[in-house]
Motif scaffolding. Structure first.
Motif, mmCIF file in Angstrom:
data_model
loop_
_atom_site.group_PDB
_atom_site.id
_atom_site.type_symbol
_atom_site.label_atom_id
_atom_site.label_comp_id
_atom_site.label_asym_id
_atom_site.label_seq_id
_atom_site.Cartn_x
_atom_site.Cartn_y
_atom_site.Cartn_z
ATOM 1 N N CYS A 45 7.129 -1.173 0.359
ATOM 2 C CA CYS A 45 6.147 -0.307 -0.805
ATOM 3 C C CYS A 45 4.810 0.913 0.230
ATOM 4 N N ARG A 69 3.650 -3.535 2.022
ATOM 5 C CA ARG A 69 3.170 -2.759 2.227
ATOM 6 C C ARG A 69 2.584 -1.747 3.789
ATOM 7 N N THR A 104 3.193 4.673 -3.074
ATOM 8 C CA THR A 104 1.919 4.025 -3.830
ATOM 9 C C THR A 104 0.939 4.615 -3.509
ATOM 10 N N THR A 105 -0.284 4.510 -4.086
ATOM 11 C CA THR A 105 -1.234 4.873 -3.624
ATOM 12 C C THR A 105 -2.548 4.118 -2.654
ATOM 13 N N ASP A 108 -5.491 3.434 -3.841
ATOM 14 C CA ASP A 108 -6.161 3.306 -5.211
ATOM 15 C C ASP A 108 -4.635 1.760 -5.788
ATOM 16 N N GLU A 109 -3.846 2.473 -5.704
ATOM 17 C CA GLU A 109 -2.739 0.860 -6.270
ATOM 18 C C GLU A 109 -2.707 0.296 -5.789
ATOM 19 N N THR A 110 -2.963 0.394 -4.028
ATOM 20 C CA THR A 110 -2.639 -0.612 -3.358
ATOM 21 C C THR A 110 -3.584 -0.742 -1.660
#
Length: 240
Positions: free
Chosen positions: A50, A23, A70-71, A73-75
């Motif tokens: 990601c 990530r 992704t963001t 908030d999501e990650t």
């Protein structure tokens, strides 16, 4: 070799720290953009990652390179952020924000297990401050905020011209967060920690471009090749 070649060398070396299914935080600026393009090539070859971009500019570039996004908030927890810098000193203290993305850059960097800075050798300095320090502020009460910056910076021993940044359209530059930026030409910063603390006392200041104790390593490319500098409790250890 040219500065652009050195930037490319640093960006290419940073790919060695990227592992499958990481990530990643993607920085903003000319050197970070080179890394994003190189990462896009690896993704098209099958690398699974990601990524969270630190600006709308980087988001658009990464999307065009087919990099999965992704963001926070999501990650909310990232493995690694790769970003550039406007200045880097021997303790891996940074000045960032020349591209106007300092707030999101700092949020993403501090949400990461590790931050690696990539830069050409011209960005390495003995003391921070030759590059004007960006300070992001909310538009409301902007003149009062500027005056407070001047006053509290002076209390920290910093003096110099404080100018509101303007865009090419002749209007104040607006960040992705809807804020303005002051560029503070304080010159040599003998105590950046003191200045950082002072700026945090100002309600209208959202963030400043001093990245202190955030970078874990720096990849510097120059005439002598590529050098990796690892942070170590206020000291630095170099390895080629």
């Amino acid at each position: 070799m040219s500065i652009e070649n050195y930037k490319l060398a640093a960006a290419r070396h940073a790919l060695e720290f990227v592992e499958p299914r990481m990530r990643l935080g993607l920085g903003t600026g000319s050197t970070a953009a080179l890394f994003v393009r190189l990462l896009g090539e690896k993704v098209r070859e099958g690398l699974e990652v990601c990524c969270v971009p630190t600006s709308e500019e980087t988001r658009a570039l990464a999307a065009s390179a087919s990099i999965p996004l992704t963001t926070l908030d999501e990650t909310p927890l990232l493995d690694l952020t790769i970003d550039g810098a406007d200045e880097i000193d021997g303790e891996l203290r940074l000045i960032k924000g020349g591209g106007g993305a300092l707030l999101r850059e700092k949020i993403v960097a501090t949400a990461s297990d590790r931050m690696i800075v990539i830069a050409d050798a011209s960005k390495r300095v003995d003391k921070l401050g030759a590059f004007p320090l960006p300070v992001e502020a909310v538009p409301f009460g902007i003149t009062a905020t500027r005056n407070m910056i001047e006053m509290l910076a002076a209390d920290s021993g910093c003096h110099g011209e404080i100018t509101l940044r303007y865009g090419g359209d002749g209007k104040p530059f607006v960040t992705d967060g809807g804020n303005y930026i002051f560029d503070c030409a304080f010159g040599r910063l003998d105590d950046p920690e003191s200045l950082d603390e002072a700026l945090k006392f100002i309600p209208g200041v959202v963030e400043n471009g001093l990245f202190l104790g955030i970078a874990d390593a720096a990849i510097i490319a120059g005439p002598d090749g590529v050098t990796v500098i690892e942070a170590s409790y206020g000291e630095s250890q170099e390895a080629v």
